[in-house]
Write a protein that holds these residues in place. Structure first.
Motif, PDB file in Angstrom:
ATOM      1  N   LEU A  12     -40.061 -43.700 -12.163  1.00  8.26           N
ATOM      2  CA  LEU A  12     -39.161 -44.700 -11.593  1.00  8.26           C
ATOM      3  C   LEU A  12     -39.934 -45.637 -10.668  1.00  8.26           C
ATOM      4  O   LEU A  12     -39.815 -46.866 -10.763  1.00  8.26           O
ATOM      5  CB  LEU A  12     -38.026 -44.005 -10.824  1.00  8.26           C
ATOM      6  N   ARG A  13     -40.756 -45.076  -9.791  1.00  7.79           N
ATOM      7  CA  ARG A  13     -41.561 -45.888  -8.869  1.00  7.79           C
ATOM      8  C   ARG A  13     -42.531 -46.785  -9.607  1.00  7.79           C
ATOM      9  O   ARG A  13     -42.622 -47.988  -9.345  1.00  7.79           O
ATOM     10  CB  ARG A  13     -42.376 -44.973  -7.936  1.00  7.79           C
ATOM     11  N   CYS A  15     -42.689 -47.719 -12.904  1.00  9.98           N
ATOM     12  CA  CYS A  15     -42.125 -48.681 -13.857  1.00  9.98           C
ATOM     13  C   CYS A  15     -41.423 -49.840 -13.166  1.00  9.98           C
ATOM     14  O   CYS A  15     -41.708 -51.006 -13.465  1.00  9.98           O
ATOM     15  CB  CYS A  15     -41.187 -47.979 -14.826  1.00  9.98           C
ATOM     16  N   PHE A  16     -40.525 -49.560 -12.251  1.00 13.27           N
ATOM     17  CA  PHE A  16     -39.780 -50.645 -11.618  1.00 13.27           C
ATOM     18  C   PHE A  16     -40.667 -51.467 -10.679  1.00 13.27           C
ATOM     19  O   PHE A  16     -40.559 -52.690 -10.631  1.00 13.27           O
ATOM     20  CB  PHE A  16     -38.526 -50.132 -10.908  1.00 13.27           C
ATOM     21  N   LEU A 102     -30.162 -54.635 -11.644  1.00 11.72           N
ATOM     22  CA  LEU A 102     -30.911 -53.464 -12.118  1.00 11.72           C
ATOM     23  C   LEU A 102     -32.022 -53.104 -11.140  1.00 11.72           C
ATOM     24  O   LEU A 102     -32.199 -51.933 -10.788  1.00 11.72           O
ATOM     25  CB  LEU A 102     -31.487 -53.725 -13.510  1.00 11.72           C
ATOM     26  N   TYR A 103     -32.772 -54.116 -10.709  1.00 12.84           N
ATOM     27  CA  TYR A 103     -33.810 -53.864  -9.711  1.00 12.84           C
ATOM     28  C   TYR A 103     -33.202 -53.353  -8.405  1.00 12.84           C
ATOM     29  O   TYR A 103     -33.727 -52.418  -7.791  1.00 12.84           O
ATOM     30  CB  TYR A 103     -34.610 -55.138  -9.420  1.00 12.84           C
ATOM     31  N   ALA A 106     -32.269 -49.707  -8.834  1.00 16.84           N
ATOM     32  CA  ALA A 106     -33.469 -48.877  -8.975  1.00 16.84           C
ATOM     33  C   ALA A 106     -34.137 -48.666  -7.619  1.00 16.84           C
ATOM     34  O   ALA A 106     -34.514 -47.539  -7.273  1.00 16.84           O
ATOM     35  CB  ALA A 106     -34.447 -49.521  -9.950  1.00 16.84           C
ATOM     36  N   THR A 109     -32.176 -46.361  -5.429  1.00 17.70           N
ATOM     37  CA  THR A 109     -32.447 -44.977  -5.845  1.00 17.70           C
ATOM     38  C   THR A 109     -33.780 -44.497  -5.277  1.00 17.70           C
ATOM     39  O   THR A 109     -33.880 -43.379  -4.763  1.00 17.70           O
ATOM     40  CB  THR A 109     -32.435 -44.867  -7.385  1.00 17.70           C
ATOM     41  N   ILE A 110     -34.801 -45.346  -5.345  1.00 18.13           N
ATOM     42  CA  ILE A 110     -36.107 -44.985  -4.792  1.00 18.13           C
ATOM     43  C   ILE A 110     -36.002 -44.755  -3.278  1.00 18.13           C
ATOM     44  O   ILE A 110     -36.569 -43.796  -2.747  1.00 18.13           O
ATOM     45  CB  ILE A 110     -37.151 -46.073  -5.132  1.00 18.13           C
TER      46      ILE A 110
END
Length: 123
Positions: A12-13, A15-16, A102-103, A106, A109-110
């Motif tokens: 997740l970290r 890719c985004f 989306l960003y 994400a 979430t991070i």
């Protein structure tokens, strides 16, 4: 926590944040080349807004990639994506603001999960 959890957080970290760099690096190049035309939604000046955006879309994602102060580093990017979705694209249809949302989700979430064990902070 299982190792798959930590691998998931790492992905997740990486890719985004990596994808965010594709938006931030062109802005950094504009800044370096003196192309300072940029939206100024809060009246603080185009140059100041561009510099803040570069910090949020280049510096913070790099810190998130290596897992340094991840929760704190995610906050400026969350704010920037919130501004992009709700101010810059506020009157646009969902399809136009979807990427920023989306960003936003994400990086929220991070910020909530932290970096996981595969990070500078855990070493």
């Amino acid at each position: 926590m299982t190792s798959t959890y930590h691998i998931g957080i790492l992905l997740l970290r990486l890719c985004f944040s990596g994808m965010m760099l594709t938006h931030g690096i062109p802005k950094l190049m504009n800044l370096v080349q003196g192309n300072l035309g940029f939206p100024d939604p809060f009246g603080i000046g185009s140059t100041t807004t561009l510099i803040l955006t570069v910090i949020c879309e280049v510096i913070c994602p790099l810190l998130i990639i290596i897992g340094y102060r991840t929760r704190l580093s995610a906050i400026p990017t969350i704010i920037t994506m919130g501004v992009a979705a709700f101010v810059i694209h506020g009157g646009d249809p969902l399809a136009k603001k979807e990427l920023a949302l989306l960003y936003l989700f994400a990086f929220v979430t991070i910020a909530l999960t932290g970096a996981g064990k595969h990070s500078v902070d855990r070493r």
